[in-house]
Design a protein around this motif. Structure first.
Motif, PDB file in Angstrom:
ATOM      1  N   ALA A  17      12.519  23.807 -40.710  1.00  0.00           N
ATOM      2  CA  ALA A  17      11.725  22.868 -39.661  1.00  0.00           C
ATOM      3  C   ALA A  17      12.270  22.884 -38.666  1.00  0.00           C
ATOM      4  O   ALA A  17      11.642  22.956 -37.931  1.00  0.00           O
ATOM      5  CB  ALA A  17      11.737  21.849 -41.019  1.00  0.00           C
ATOM      6  N   TYR A  44       6.576  21.679 -44.060  1.00  0.00           N
ATOM      7  CA  TYR A  44       5.609  20.766 -43.333  1.00  0.00           C
ATOM      8  C   TYR A  44       5.325  19.838 -43.446  1.00  0.00           C
ATOM      9  O   TYR A  44       5.987  19.026 -42.464  1.00  0.00           O
ATOM     10  CB  TYR A  44       4.186  21.281 -43.927  1.00  0.00           C
ATOM     11  N   LYS A  45       6.245  18.644 -44.308  1.00  0.00           N
ATOM     12  CA  LYS A  45       6.505  17.462 -44.436  1.00  0.00           C
ATOM     13  C   LYS A  45       7.508  16.908 -43.709  1.00  0.00           C
ATOM     14  O   LYS A  45       7.307  16.060 -43.108  1.00  0.00           O
ATOM     15  CB  LYS A  45       6.920  17.655 -46.474  1.00  0.00           C
ATOM     16  N   LEU A  47       8.330  19.267 -40.750  1.00  0.00           N
ATOM     17  CA  LEU A  47       7.598  18.795 -39.630  1.00  0.00           C
ATOM     18  C   LEU A  47       6.961  17.951 -39.374  1.00  0.00           C
ATOM     19  O   LEU A  47       6.589  17.200 -38.393  1.00  0.00           O
ATOM     20  CB  LEU A  47       6.881  19.839 -38.903  1.00  0.00           C
ATOM     21  N   VAL A  48       6.082  17.609 -39.879  1.00  0.00           N
ATOM     22  CA  VAL A  48       4.966  16.191 -40.447  1.00  0.00           C
ATOM     23  C   VAL A  48       5.880  14.970 -39.737  1.00  0.00           C
ATOM     24  O   VAL A  48       5.599  14.158 -38.745  1.00  0.00           O
ATOM     25  CB  VAL A  48       4.084  15.420 -41.170  1.00  0.00           C
ATOM     26  N   HIS A  87      -1.503  19.624 -45.864  1.00  0.00           N
ATOM     27  CA  HIS A  87       0.031  19.204 -45.241  1.00  0.00           C
ATOM     28  C   HIS A  87       0.466  19.815 -44.151  1.00  0.00           C
ATOM     29  O   HIS A  87       1.855  19.306 -43.858  1.00  0.00           O
ATOM     30  CB  HIS A  87       0.428  21.139 -46.141  1.00  0.00           C
ATOM     31  N   PHE A  88      -0.352  20.463 -43.256  1.00  0.00           N
ATOM     32  CA  PHE A  88       0.363  20.445 -42.014  1.00  0.00           C
ATOM     33  C   PHE A  88      -0.993  20.093 -40.849  1.00  0.00           C
ATOM     34  O   PHE A  88      -0.728  18.764 -40.037  1.00  0.00           O
ATOM     35  CB  PHE A  88       0.789  21.966 -41.766  1.00  0.00           C
TER      36      PHE A  88
END
Ligand code: F6R
Length: 242
Positions: A17, A44-45, A47-48, A87-88
């Motif tokens: 990330a 992705y988690k 990044l979120v 997810h994103f």
């Protein structure tokens, strides 16, 4: 080729990330090549989470996904459209019309592949491509034996890949038999590549990756010839290295 050793899945996801965040900060209009699958969910988690906490913005980013099953509607939970949304895409400020995924419902699949290849070129090429690796060495859905010269194309999935992906479906019979995927040459044109591997299930293929010469029976080996590839693998994935 740079190898970053991660302690575990979480550490791998965090490192991955950070590379993506740095890319977007350095070039806010980056074209990100994205992947699906269990390996990248943690990335992705993160990044979120980072978007929520630090407001890293994706407003100018364009994304192109590696692949999509043929025949699954975007609302199907197993489609890669659905995966990316949940997810994103739904959690960051990336405009929907800047996200691109092959259309697995296209009537003219060959034409769709051609157009997808053109689209990537029109976007100026991929700045950073995120990849997972299949247990048979596939990247995208480029299965063993697929020519390194391939562009975006429609593939017949191998039995081993369908079995590996069956965990997301009710039964293996429901796993589509075909997919549209960026080709190896499409992937290799990316300016930078980030390959992730986690867990003991990836240990055999990773040791093959490092020990084998570049060969089409192990598609990922081509990455060893790319000028700017970073591999982030956790200790379990590297456990068969000698
Ligand atoms: C997904 C993709 C695949 C996966 C690979 C690993 O878009 O292109 O190549 O990266 O099958 O999948 P996981 O991460 O589920 O082990």
């Amino acid at each position: 080729m740079k190898l970053l050793i991660a302690k575990d899945y979480e550490d791998m996801s965090k490192k991955a990330a950070q590379i993506i965040i740095d890319q977007v900060k350095q070039k806010p209009g980056s074209v990100l090549g994205l992947a699906t699958g269990g390996t990248v969910i943690g990335t992705y988690k993160m990044l979120v989470d980072d978007h929520k906490r630090h407001r890293t913005s994706y407003k100018q980013v364009r994304t192109v996904n590696l692949d999509e099953y043929v025949g699954l509607h975007p609302s199907n939970k197993n489609s890669y459209h659905y995966f990316m949304k949940t997810h994103f895409f739904d959690h960051v400020d990336l405009p929907a019309n800047q996200t691109f995924i092959p259309n697995g419902l296209a009537d003219q699949v060959e034409e769709e592949c051609k157009q997808y290849e053109q689209l990537i070129a029109q976007l100026g090429g991929i700045d950073l491509q995120l990849l997972g690796i299949g247990r048979n060495g596939h990247i995208g859905f480029n299965e063993p034996g697929n020519p390194f010269s391939s562009k975006t194309h429609c593939v017949t999935l191998t039995e081993s890949t369908r079995l590996a992906n069956a965990r997301f479906f009710k039964s293996v019979d429901e796993v589509p038999t075909h997919a549209i995927t960026m080709g190896i040459s499409t992937i290799m044109k990316s300016k930078k590549i980030l390959l992730l591997a986690s867990g003991t299930k990836k240990a055999i293929i990773l040791s093959r990756f490092f020990n084998e010469e570049v060969n089409e029976q192990n598609p990922a080996t081509i990455l060893k010839t790319h000028k700017h590839v970073t591999i982030i693998a956790d200790e379990q994935a590297l456990s068969l290295m000698n």
